[in-house]
Design a protein around this motif. Structure first.
Motif, PDB file in Angstrom:
ATOM      1  N   PRO A 122       0.808  -1.227   0.000  1.00 27.81           N
ATOM      2  CA  PRO A 122       0.000   0.000   0.000  1.00 27.81           C
ATOM      3  C   PRO A 122       0.839   1.273   0.000  1.00 27.81           C
ATOM      4  O   PRO A 122       0.592   2.202  -0.800  1.00 27.81           O
ATOM      5  N   GLN A 123       1.818   1.343   0.885  1.00 26.29           N
ATOM      6  CA  GLN A 123       2.600   2.579   1.002  1.00 26.29           C
ATOM      7  C   GLN A 123       3.529   2.793  -0.193  1.00 26.29           C
ATOM      8  O   GLN A 123       3.715   3.934  -0.647  1.00 26.29           O
ATOM      9  N   GLU A 126       1.512   4.043  -3.146  1.00 26.05           N
ATOM     10  CA  GLU A 126       1.186   5.467  -2.974  1.00 26.05           C
ATOM     11  C   GLU A 126       2.384   6.337  -3.334  1.00 26.05           C
ATOM     12  O   GLU A 126       2.233   7.407  -3.945  1.00 26.05           O
ATOM     13  N   GLN A 178      -0.793  -3.472  -6.402  1.00 31.24           N
ATOM     14  CA  GLN A 178      -1.397  -2.296  -5.777  1.00 31.24           C
ATOM     15  C   GLN A 178      -1.161  -1.050  -6.623  1.00 31.24           C
ATOM     16  O   GLN A 178      -2.025  -0.170  -6.694  1.00 31.24           O
ATOM     17  N   ARG A 181      -3.858  -1.177  -9.076  1.00 27.15           N
ATOM     18  CA  ARG A 181      -5.160  -0.799  -8.500  1.00 27.15           C
ATOM     19  C   ARG A 181      -5.323   0.713  -8.473  1.00 27.15           C
ATOM     20  O   ARG A 181      -6.368   1.258  -8.860  1.00 27.15           O
ATOM     21  N   LEU A 182      -4.277   1.420  -8.036  1.00 29.15           N
ATOM     22  CA  LEU A 182      -4.353   2.880  -7.962  1.00 29.15           C
ATOM     23  C   LEU A 182      -4.374   3.493  -9.364  1.00 29.15           C
ATOM     24  O   LEU A 182      -5.114   4.446  -9.617  1.00 29.15           O
ATOM     25  N   CYS A 210      -1.778 -10.358   1.466  1.00 27.58           N
ATOM     26  CA  CYS A 210      -2.437  -9.195   0.866  1.00 27.58           C
ATOM     27  C   CYS A 210      -3.188  -8.422   1.944  1.00 27.58           C
ATOM     28  O   CYS A 210      -4.013  -9.001   2.665  1.00 27.58           O
ATOM     29  N   THR A 214      -6.800  -4.239  -0.828  1.00 25.82           N
ATOM     30  CA  THR A 214      -5.738  -3.708  -1.684  1.00 25.82           C
ATOM     31  C   THR A 214      -5.395  -4.707  -2.780  1.00 25.82           C
ATOM     32  O   THR A 214      -5.842  -5.844  -2.791  1.00 25.82           O
ATOM     33  N   GLY A 215      -4.550  -4.254  -3.706  1.00 23.89           N
ATOM     34  CA  GLY A 215      -3.979  -5.128  -4.707  1.00 23.89           C
ATOM     35  C   GLY A 215      -4.949  -5.580  -5.787  1.00 23.89           C
ATOM     36  O   GLY A 215      -6.001  -5.000  -6.018  1.00 23.89           O
TER      37      GLY A 215
END
Length: 366
Positions: A122-123, A126, A178, A181-182, A210, A214-215
């Motif tokens: 996640p981080q 981002e 991820q 995904r974003l 996971c 996310t992902g």
């Protein structure tokens, strides 16, 4: 350092084990208490591997009694082989194992190695998308204007949104998924590259840890999949008109300098923006500098370099259109809770005879 031992508990097959948690984070008593209640007789030792002045505690600096009898280990840096000769399970805090090949314990077929693949996704994703958006919308340019109080005409601005652009993810693991995904949320088309072929829906599923929500667990986001082990395979992927290229694959002898002069010339087609959050060794630094200076690519965001730390006089610092951070994209306040989740999950699997997650393939080194 603390040591905890308690009888009672739900699962007893770890009763002869000693777990050493050697990570750069202070002990979490509530986690320790829960673990010793779950696993009968398991002894836990916890050492914070970072000092108050933020320097690293080396394994050989610890008293001998800390290592005595340890059979289960959570760590980042490889300790000397003689300190861990009894260890049968090593839970790494990293997503990669590039520090371990050649280590005597790594050659021990009776020892299980697991990564923390998934806890960083996640981080890091981002960071990737943040750096991409910063470039596309000239944030650093306007940050520089703020220092002089310069209000630039809005008609001087050039910006490009992400909708309809294409992201290529070189290494479609947890972090790559991820990122996909974003990027998908931004309206980007996703192309994925993996070492082995993923021709079926089942083969495209993610089998690593996971973070919920996310992902791309089912592997449904890419509109095209690419695979291969040769430079020609990689070059074919890079030639797909990528606006953003994310390097998110393990560093092995096979992937070192996977981007060099030839590859940057291919990326000139779309002036691809390159984001590297994997390892600095994936990119030939001289080739990258030349690509930036000659405009082969529109820019680069690097959380990793070769070498690290990057020397103050290194020319990469002065290259145009590059954003560099000191290998921090993995950091987040929630990281250590996720790491402990993976550790607990694998302890449960180890105790009950189930296959562990994130087990390292020691032929491919990931």
């Amino acid at each position: 350092m603390s040591t905890v031992e308690e009888t009672g508990g739900e699962i007893g097959t770890l009763s002869n084990d000693i777990l050493l948690v050697f990570i750069p984070f202070a002990e979490k008593p509530e986690w320790v208490e829960r673990i010793i209640k779950r696993f009968t007789g398991l002894r836990i030792r916890w050492v914070n591997s970072i000092r108050e002045n933020r320097t690293i505690v080396r394994a050989d600096e610890l008293p001998a009694e800390v290592w005595d009898g340890v059979t289960l280990l959570s760590t980042f840096m490889p300790p000397a082989a003689e300190l861990i000769h009894k260890v049968r399970y090593i839970q790494l805090t990293s997503a990669g194992v590039d520090r371990w090949p050649g280590h005597a314990k790594y050659q021990d077929e009776n020892a299980i190695f697991c990564t923390s693949n998934g806890v960083h996704a996640p981080q890091i994703a981002e960071w990737v998308i943040g750096a991409w958006l910063s470039h596309q919308h000239n944030f650093l340019h306007y940050a520089a204007n703020m220092k002089t109080g310069h209000w630039e005409s809005p008609f001087a601005a050039r910006a490009q949104d992400s909708t309809g652009l294409r992201i290529g993810i070189l290494g479609y693991g947890a972090i790559g998924r991820q990122c996909a995904r974003l990027a998908n949320a931004l309206g980007m088309e996703v192309y994925a590259y993996t070492r082995g072929e993923r021709a079926t829906p089942a083969s495209r599923k993610d089998d690593s840890y996971c973070v919920p929500g996310t992902g791309d667990p089912d592997g449904v986001l890419p509109t095209k999949w690419f695979h291969g082990t040769t430079r020609a395979d990689v070059n074919n992927f890079l030639a797909q008109g990528l606006d953003l290229l994310v390097v998110s694959l393990p560093l092995t002898a096979e992937t070192r300098h996977i981007l060099s002069h030839e590859q940057f010339e291919i990326l000139e087609k779309k002036k691809t923006f390159v984001a590297n959050i994997a390892r600095g060794g994936h990119i030939d630094q001289d080739a990258l500098i030349k690509a930036l200076e000659t405009g082969l690519i529109r820019g680069a965001a690097l959380d990793v370099t070769d070498p690290e730390p990057l020397p103050a006089d290194h020319p990469l610092w002065r290259a145009p259109n590059v954003f560099i951070t000191p290998h921090v994209s993995w950091m987040t306040d929630t990281l250590w809770n996720r790491l402990l989740d993976v550790l607990e999950l694998n302890l449960e699997k180890l105790a009950t005879g189930q296959p562990l997650i994130n087990v390292v393939n020691r032929k491919l080194h990931y």
